[in-house]
Design an enzyme around this catalytic site. Sequence first.
Site, mmCIF file in Angstrom:
data_model
loop_
_atom_site.group_PDB
_atom_site.id
_atom_site.type_symbol
_atom_site.label_atom_id
_atom_site.label_comp_id
_atom_site.label_asym_id
_atom_site.label_seq_id
_atom_site.Cartn_x
_atom_site.Cartn_y
_atom_site.Cartn_z
ATOM 1 N N GLU A 12 0.808 -1.212 0.000
ATOM 2 C CA GLU A 12 0.000 0.000 0.000
ATOM 3 C C GLU A 12 0.844 1.266 0.000
ATOM 4 O O GLU A 12 0.336 2.335 -0.326
ATOM 5 C CB GLU A 12 -0.916 0.009 1.224
ATOM 6 N N GLY A 78 -12.095 -7.004 6.875
ATOM 7 C CA GLY A 78 -13.184 -7.906 6.557
ATOM 8 C C GLY A 78 -14.500 -7.179 6.728
ATOM 9 O O GLY A 78 -14.728 -6.505 7.731
ATOM 10 N N MET A 199 -7.355 -5.292 12.659
ATOM 11 C CA MET A 199 -6.516 -5.611 13.803
ATOM 12 C C MET A 199 -5.714 -4.441 14.377
ATOM 13 O O MET A 199 -4.959 -4.652 15.335
ATOM 14 C CB MET A 199 -5.549 -6.749 13.430
ATOM 15 N N GLU A 200 -5.854 -3.238 13.846
ATOM 16 C CA GLU A 200 -4.975 -2.166 14.302
ATOM 17 C C GLU A 200 -5.645 -0.835 14.642
ATOM 18 O O GLU A 200 -5.193 -0.104 15.528
ATOM 19 C CB GLU A 200 -3.890 -1.874 13.238
ATOM 20 N N ASP A 223 -12.526 -9.104 1.999
ATOM 21 C CA ASP A 223 -13.263 -10.350 2.188
ATOM 22 C C ASP A 223 -14.430 -10.061 3.114
ATOM 23 O O ASP A 223 -14.586 -8.947 3.608
ATOM 24 C CB ASP A 223 -12.351 -11.434 2.781
#
Length: 256
Positions: A12, A78, A199-200, A223
């Site tokens: 990224e 997600g 997660m962050e 996803d």
Amino acid sequence: MTTAILSALPEEQNTLVARLAHPQRMTHAGRAFWRGELEGRAVVLALSGMGKVAAATTSTALIERFGAARIVFTGVAGGVGDGVNVGDVVVAEDYLQHDMDASPLFPRWEVPGYARSRLRCDAALSAILLEAARDCVSSAERRFDLQSVIPGPPAGRAPVSAHHGLVVSGDRFVCAADEAHRLRSALVDAGHAVLAVEMEGAAVAQVCYDYGIPFAAVRTISDRADDAAHVDFPRFVQAVASRYAEQMVLAMMQKL
């Protein structure tokens, strides 16, 4: 005023690093940071690392060592909200740690010492990022290789969209349908209409709250956080998420 661009994956940031004017690479706390200019404005680029602790360390370094006056996070997530599909983007309105549970001392999800479970992103910065996200997805079908990485023929897919709302973070990679369903149901039943899981971001939101630093985040949906996903993740990141991130960050920098 220095803007920090924090990303989850090196793919990224590769194109953003290549676009830096007057680039300068520095290392601190075991991490690489790139200083320079994008669209004529001072920036510092960094990778968050995976998980909340790594993200908190990186964001603290951006503020303490590099003088970041605002932090913007780009990454993938997600999708768990209704209508949040692969290829969409979610700009966070606020964040919650879905694995925070200090009960019975505190209500589930409440961050001890903060008297709240949700930490809001900066409204003005998020509005700019949301505008950039909407511009990006409006041209996504013709500009990006969506057909090769998103399941189903274009005629059978909903157009990619930009969403704005709650994103949740936790130190667990949610990738099973039953787990995603339990997570979403528990949050929605408690009044937390979650759109995406990662997660962050919640850790970065907490650090920025502590320092009084504006924070905004955008996540591309890779996803549906379940075991039925059919996306080639590395190809999706390369063909879609990384190009989304580049376009959105550059458009945002022009609007600051």
